[in-house]
Design a protein around this motif. Structure first.
Motif, PDB file in Angstrom:
ATOM      1  N   UNK A 168      44.528  38.766  17.169  1.00 26.42           N
ATOM      2  CA  UNK A 168      43.763  37.572  16.805  1.00 26.42           C
ATOM      3  C   UNK A 168      43.986  36.455  17.818  1.00 26.42           C
ATOM      4  N   UNK A 169      45.234  36.245  18.229  1.00 28.78           N
ATOM      5  CA  UNK A 169      45.525  35.212  19.215  1.00 28.78           C
ATOM      6  C   UNK A 169      44.891  35.548  20.555  1.00 28.78           C
ATOM      7  N   UNK A 170      44.919  36.818  20.911  1.00 30.72           N
ATOM      8  CA  UNK A 170      44.343  37.254  22.187  1.00 30.72           C
ATOM      9  C   UNK A 170      42.865  36.882  22.247  1.00 30.72           C
ATOM     10  N   UNK A 171      42.133  37.137  21.164  1.00 30.66           N
ATOM     11  CA  UNK A 171      40.714  36.798  21.134  1.00 30.66           C
ATOM     12  C   UNK A 171      40.504  35.287  21.295  1.00 30.66           C
ATOM     13  N   UNK A 172      41.347  34.513  20.626  1.00 30.36           N
ATOM     14  CA  UNK A 172      41.124  33.062  20.601  1.00 30.36           C
ATOM     15  C   UNK A 172      41.416  32.422  21.951  1.00 30.36           C
ATOM     16  N   UNK A 173      42.371  32.975  22.729  1.00 29.03           N
ATOM     17  CA  UNK A 173      42.729  32.332  24.003  1.00 29.03           C
ATOM     18  C   UNK A 173      41.977  32.940  25.190  1.00 29.03           C
ATOM     19  N   UNK A 174      41.328  34.075  24.986  1.00 28.40           N
ATOM     20  CA  UNK A 174      40.690  34.770  26.108  1.00 28.40           C
ATOM     21  C   UNK A 174      39.599  33.915  26.762  1.00 28.40           C
ATOM     22  N   UNK A 175      38.711  33.365  25.942  1.00 26.49           N
ATOM     23  CA  UNK A 175      37.622  32.554  26.499  1.00 26.49           C
ATOM     24  C   UNK A 175      38.156  31.298  27.167  1.00 26.49           C
ATOM     25  N   UNK A 176      39.200  30.681  26.566  1.00 29.08           N
ATOM     26  CA  UNK A 176      39.794  29.492  27.166  1.00 29.08           C
ATOM     27  C   UNK A 176      40.388  29.817  28.533  1.00 29.08           C
ATOM     28  N   UNK A 177      41.084  30.946  28.619  1.00 24.27           N
ATOM     29  CA  UNK A 177      41.712  31.321  29.883  1.00 24.27           C
ATOM     30  C   UNK A 177      40.663  31.603  30.947  1.00 24.27           C
ATOM     31  N   UNK A 178      39.591  32.298  30.590  1.00 19.61           N
ATOM     32  CA  UNK A 178      38.542  32.575  31.569  1.00 19.61           C
ATOM     33  C   UNK A 178      37.913  31.280  32.066  1.00 19.61           C
ATOM     34  N   UNK A 179      37.660  30.344  31.164  1.00 24.32           N
ATOM     35  CA  UNK A 179      37.085  29.067  31.559  1.00 24.32           C
ATOM     36  C   UNK A 179      38.008  28.332  32.524  1.00 24.32           C
ATOM     37  N   UNK A 180      39.305  28.354  32.242  1.00 16.67           N
ATOM     38  CA  UNK A 180      40.272  27.701  33.118  1.00 16.67           C
ATOM     39  C   UNK A 180      40.288  28.348  34.497  1.00 16.67           C
ATOM     40  N   UNK A 181      40.348  29.679  34.541  1.00 17.28           N
ATOM     41  CA  UNK A 181      40.437  30.378  35.817  1.00 17.28           C
ATOM     42  C   UNK A 181      39.211  30.127  36.682  1.00 17.28           C
ATOM     43  N   UNK A 182      38.055  29.983  36.052  1.00 14.15           N
ATOM     44  CA  UNK A 182      36.824  29.735  36.813  1.00 14.15           C
ATOM     45  C   UNK A 182      36.825  28.365  37.490  1.00 14.15           C
ATOM     46  N   UNK A 183      37.677  27.464  37.033  1.00 19.69           N
ATOM     47  CA  UNK A 183      37.736  26.125  37.619  1.00 19.69           C
ATOM     48  C   UNK A 183      38.718  26.030  38.781  1.00 19.69           C
ATOM     49  N   UNK A 184      39.523  27.060  38.991  1.00 11.28           N
ATOM     50  CA  UNK A 184      40.592  26.975  39.986  1.00 11.28           C
ATOM     51  C   UNK A 184      40.061  27.299  41.378  1.00 11.28           C
ATOM     52  N   UNK A 185      40.486  26.547  42.379  1.00 12.12           N
ATOM     53  CA  UNK A 185      40.021  26.800  43.746  1.00 12.12           C
ATOM     54  C   UNK A 185      40.859  27.838  44.485  1.00 12.12           C
ATOM     55  N   UNK A 186      41.944  28.277  43.887  1.00 17.60           N
ATOM     56  CA  UNK A 186      42.882  29.155  44.584  1.00 17.60           C
ATOM     57  C   UNK A 186      42.447  30.620  44.512  1.00 17.60           C
ATOM     58  N   UNK A 187      43.213  31.468  45.176  1.00 18.74           N
ATOM     59  CA  UNK A 187      43.094  32.921  45.030  1.00 18.74           C
ATOM     60  C   UNK A 187      43.697  33.298  43.681  1.00 18.74           C
ATOM     61  N   UNK A 188      42.962  34.017  42.863  1.00 19.94           N
ATOM     62  CA  UNK A 188      43.465  34.440  41.547  1.00 19.94           C
ATOM     63  C   UNK A 188      43.409  35.954  41.439  1.00 19.94           C
ATOM     64  N   UNK A 189      44.575  36.543  41.205  1.00 19.24           N
ATOM     65  CA  UNK A 189      44.700  37.990  41.082  1.00 19.24           C
ATOM     66  C   UNK A 189      45.256  38.298  39.702  1.00 19.24           C
ATOM     67  N   UNK A 190      44.467  38.979  38.890  1.00 17.76           N
ATOM     68  CA  UNK A 190      44.768  39.226  37.475  1.00 17.76           C
ATOM     69  C   UNK A 190      44.931  40.730  37.283  1.00 17.76           C
ATOM     70  N   UNK A 191      46.082  41.131  36.742  1.00  8.68           N
ATOM     71  CA  UNK A 191      46.382  42.542  36.541  1.00  8.68           C
ATOM     72  C   UNK A 191      46.287  42.901  35.065  1.00  8.68           C
TER      73      UNK A 191
END
Length: 356
Positions: A168-191
């Protein structure tokens, strides 16, 4: 852009990978446990060194085995979110976030200001004075992200960042995390090992299998053109490989190691991939006659109801080649299907798509 070409041996395992990661978008590395995903991140962070190869951010080498360059981890502007978050249990939330700033020589007052600002940005500013041991999984994840981002990293590494969370927590934070990552100017590597996460987060997806990169592309590339059985399973389709012969009046023949496969038309003569959607496959108790030109026989290995309601069922078949069909729950009941039962799987030539 982060560019790497590395070889790392760990006992009997060898990671030999080459990839580039652009700035300003999320690149996901997906693979099964033991594929080398976490090792790849540790090499970029400088926590381990490759036996051979080069890792560079733009024109700055982190590691170069030929030139003898090894930039220590503390000199790399890399933020790392570990799978278990690796927060310091004896420190408060704010102290955890300030730790890297103080180690970098940032004055105490400025470190406090920057730490509070990033905590506020991630929605946990009110937790600054709390002990991390009393936080929920979602709160710990945000604190770990804050600690990684407060140093304004050039490279952000995330190692299975949602795996420690309940569903349940995973679902709730997933969209927030994606939105945050899309705003970052850096190189982002997600495993991740999770195909849903790979498709959800990955603007570019790198598939790592047994220490090697087997496919790189967008979500659509993988969905439309899988190039290994693992990728086909990842995106939920059936993959075959063979040689396409000359087309005739009834279509064309693809010669596979398991026998002929009939297709309605081909990409080009020569070596081709062929995919069949599980929904194109029909299960029969008796061998069918007529329009299903491709028929394969074998036992049912698994019957797996599809979420959320189980109205459709994925049927894994021990045919040659192995196939997965998707049928309705009513079809399972009507045909009285059960594991171990030998059945026939049929699909039309028009249901096969080929590509080179």
């Amino acid at each position: 852009m982060l560019a790497l070409r590395v070889v790392k041996r760990l006992g009997d395992f060898e990671l030999a990978a080459e990839l580039t990661v652009p700035r300003g978008e999320t690149t996901v590395v997906v693979g099964e446990s033991g594929a080398g995903k976490s090792t790849l991140l540790r090499l970029v962070a400088g926590l381990e060194q490759p036996d051979q190869g080069r890792i560079a951010l733009d024109d700055r080498a982190y590691t170069d085995s030929v030139a003898g360059t090894v930039l220590p981890a503390w000199r790399r502007r890399v933020g790392f979110v570990f799978q278990d978050y690796a927060l310091f249990p004896h420190l408060t939330v704010a102290e955890n976030v300030r730790f890297g700033l103080r180690a970098a020589g940032i004055p105490r007052a400025e470190a406090r200001r920057q730490a509070q600002a990033i905590l506020e940005r991630l929605g946990v500013g009110d937790l600054a004075g709390r002990a991390v041991t009393g936080l929920s999984g979602g709160q710990q994840q945000r604190v770990a992200l804050a600690r990684a981002l407060v140093l304004e990293p050039e490279v952000l590494l995330l190692d299975e960042p949602l795996s420690a969370l309940d569903l349940r927590t995973r679902r709730s934070v997933r969209a927030e995390l994606r939105s945050l990552l899309r705003q970052l100017p850096c190189v982002t590597l997600y495993v991740t090992h999770n195909p849903v996460e790979a498709m959800f987060f990955g603007e570019r997806i790198v598939v790592l299998e047994r220490g090697g990169v087997t496919q790189t592309g967008t979500r659509d590339d993988l969905l439309r053109h899988p190039r290994s059985p693992y990728v086909a399973e990842l995106v939920g389709t059936n993959l075959l490989y063979g040689t396409l012969g000359r087309a005739g009046g009834d279509g064309a023949e693809v010669r596979t190691v398991d026998g002929p496969l009939w297709v309605s038309h081909g990409a080009a003569e020569g070596e081709v991939f062929a995919t069949v959607s599980p929904r194109e496959i029909t299960i029969y108790r008796e061998r069918p006659e007529g329009s299903a030109q491709n028929v394969f026989t074998g036992p049912i290995l698994e019957l797996v109801p599809e979420l959320p309601g189980g109205e459709r069922v994925r049927v894994a078949l021990g045919t040659a080649p192995p196939l997965v069909a998707e049928v309705t729950r009513e079809a399972v009941r009507r045909l009285n299907l059960e594991e171990g039962q030998v059945v026939h799987a049929g699909f039309k030539a028009t249901g096969v798509r080929t590509y080179i």
